[in-house]
Motif scaffolding. Structure first.
Motif, PDB file in Angstrom:
ATOM      1  N   GLY A  98      -5.882  35.447 -10.571  1.00 35.35           N
ATOM      2  CA  GLY A  98      -5.247  34.290  -9.947  1.00 35.35           C
ATOM      3  C   GLY A  98      -5.644  34.119  -8.496  1.00 35.35           C
ATOM      4  N   GLY A  99      -5.835  32.867  -8.103  1.00 31.58           N
ATOM      5  CA  GLY A  99      -6.128  32.548  -6.714  1.00 31.58           C
ATOM      6  C   GLY A  99      -7.588  32.478  -6.351  1.00 31.58           C
ATOM      7  N   LEU A 100      -8.440  33.062  -7.158  1.00 28.01           N
ATOM      8  CA  LEU A 100      -9.864  33.073  -6.801  1.00 28.01           C
ATOM      9  C   LEU A 100     -10.501  31.698  -6.946  1.00 28.01           C
ATOM     10  CD1 LEU A 100     -11.054  36.490  -8.238  1.00 28.01           C
ATOM     11  CD2 LEU A 100     -10.512  35.895  -5.873  1.00 28.01           C
ATOM     12  N   GLY A 101     -10.054  30.901  -7.912  1.00 27.99           N
ATOM     13  CA  GLY A 101     -10.601  29.555  -8.077  1.00 27.99           C
ATOM     14  C   GLY A 101     -10.306  28.692  -6.865  1.00 27.99           C
ATOM     15  N   LEU A 102      -9.067  28.757  -6.365  1.00 26.74           N
ATOM     16  CA  LEU A 102      -8.715  28.001  -5.166  1.00 26.74           C
ATOM     17  C   LEU A 102      -9.461  28.521  -3.948  1.00 26.74           C
ATOM     18  CD1 LEU A 102      -4.876  27.545  -5.670  1.00 26.74           C
ATOM     19  CD2 LEU A 102      -6.673  25.807  -5.868  1.00 26.74           C
ATOM     20  N   ALA A 103      -9.665  29.833  -3.879  1.00 27.34           N
ATOM     21  CA  ALA A 103     -10.431  30.399  -2.763  1.00 27.34           C
ATOM     22  C   ALA A 103     -11.871  29.895  -2.811  1.00 27.34           C
ATOM     23  CB  ALA A 103     -10.391  31.926  -2.813  1.00 27.34           C
ATOM     24  N   LEU A 104     -12.442  29.818  -3.990  1.00 30.84           N
ATOM     25  CA  LEU A 104     -13.813  29.323  -4.140  1.00 30.84           C
ATOM     26  C   LEU A 104     -13.896  27.842  -3.758  1.00 30.84           C
ATOM     27  CD1 LEU A 104     -16.696  29.907  -4.990  1.00 30.84           C
ATOM     28  CD2 LEU A 104     -16.040  29.439  -7.341  1.00 30.84           C
ATOM     29  N   ILE A 105     -12.939  27.046  -4.197  1.00 35.60           N
ATOM     30  CA  ILE A 105     -12.909  25.630  -3.825  1.00 35.60           C
ATOM     31  C   ILE A 105     -12.830  25.489  -2.306  1.00 35.60           C
ATOM     32  CG2 ILE A 105     -11.505  23.527  -3.899  1.00 35.60           C
ATOM     33  CD1 ILE A 105     -10.817  24.273  -6.823  1.00 35.60           C
ATOM     34  N   SER A 106     -11.982  26.275  -1.682  1.00 35.88           N
ATOM     35  CA  SER A 106     -11.845  26.231  -0.218  1.00 35.88           C
ATOM     36  C   SER A 106     -13.135  26.614   0.480  1.00 35.88           C
ATOM     37  CB  SER A 106     -10.727  27.169   0.240  1.00 35.88           C
ATOM     38  OG  SER A 106      -9.491  26.713  -0.224  1.00 35.88           O
ATOM     39  N   GLN A 107     -13.803  27.629  -0.030  1.00 33.89           N
ATOM     40  CA  GLN A 107     -15.049  28.104   0.588  1.00 33.89           C
ATOM     41  C   GLN A 107     -16.173  27.070   0.473  1.00 33.89           C
ATOM     42  OE1 GLN A 107     -15.464  30.959   2.306  1.00 33.89           O
ATOM     43  NE2 GLN A 107     -17.550  30.368   2.758  1.00 33.89           N
ATOM     44  N   LEU A 108     -16.219  26.357  -0.632  1.00 33.14           N
ATOM     45  CA  LEU A 108     -17.297  25.387  -0.860  1.00 33.14           C
ATOM     46  C   LEU A 108     -17.038  24.027  -0.224  1.00 33.14           C
ATOM     47  CD1 LEU A 108     -18.115  26.139  -4.606  1.00 33.14           C
ATOM     48  CD2 LEU A 108     -19.425  26.819  -2.581  1.00 33.14           C
ATOM     49  N   SER A 109     -15.822  23.786   0.206  1.00 37.19           N
ATOM     50  CA  SER A 109     -15.480  22.471   0.760  1.00 37.19           C
ATOM     51  C   SER A 109     -15.373  22.534   2.282  1.00 37.19           C
ATOM     52  CB  SER A 109     -14.172  21.975   0.157  1.00 37.19           C
ATOM     53  OG  SER A 109     -13.107  22.828   0.522  1.00 37.19           O
ATOM     54  N   ASP A 110     -15.382  21.350   2.891  1.00 34.89           N
ATOM     55  CA  ASP A 110     -15.245  21.249   4.332  1.00 34.89           C
ATOM     56  C   ASP A 110     -13.854  20.784   4.744  1.00 34.89           C
ATOM     57  OD1 ASP A 110     -18.041  21.824   5.364  1.00 34.89           O
ATOM     58  OD2 ASP A 110     -18.431  20.334   3.805  1.00 34.89           O
ATOM     59  N   ARG A 111     -13.125  20.180   3.816  1.00 32.59           N
ATOM     60  CA  ARG A 111     -11.777  19.713   4.105  1.00 32.59           C
ATOM     61  C   ARG A 111     -11.037  19.515   2.787  1.00 32.59           C
ATOM     62  NH1 ARG A 111     -10.008  14.266   7.413  1.00 32.59           N
ATOM     63  NH2 ARG A 111      -7.828  14.424   6.860  1.00 32.59           N
TER      64      ARG A 111
END
Length: 111
Positions: free
Chosen positions: A69-82
């Motif tokens: 849990g949480g890794l998908g959101l962490a990946l989305i955050s890392q790949l995005s700028d905002r």
């Protein structure tokens, strides 16, 4: 483009696993816009309010000891700028901006 595809895939996986597990009728919508060198992905779905921008940071630890849990959101955050989130009348809206001008996002030490 690959970052956007990964973000979309991770969002879909989170929806299927956490929001609508086993609900074959569940639907979510995606809007895509490109202006000024920024791709904006706008995800919308009905359901309870859940603000993914308020999720705690993932602590570094080995994969063997990590909770699921949480890794998908962490990946989305890392790949995005905002990332922006809103909730109105039972509809969750998550907007994710990816800058297409400032590349690469990778850490220079890894190249």
């Amino acid at each position: 483009m690959f970052d956007c595809c990964t973000i979309i895939d991770e969002f879909h996986a989170n929806m299927r696993h956490h929001v609508a597990k086993g609900d074959e009728a569940f639907r979510w919508w995606l809007g895509v816009d490109h202006q000024g060198g920024v791709i904006r992905l706008t995800f919308q779905y009905t359901g309870p309010c859940f603000d993914p921008t308020q999720v705690r940071d993932i602590m570094p630890q080995s994969i063997e000891h990590r909770r699921i849990g949480g890794l998908g959101l962490a990946l989305i955050s890392q790949l995005s700028d905002r990332i922006d989130y809103s909730y109105h009348s039972g509809v969750n809206t998550l907007s994710v901006d990816v800058n297409t001008v400032e590349f690469p996002k990778e850490d220079e030490s890894c190249l």
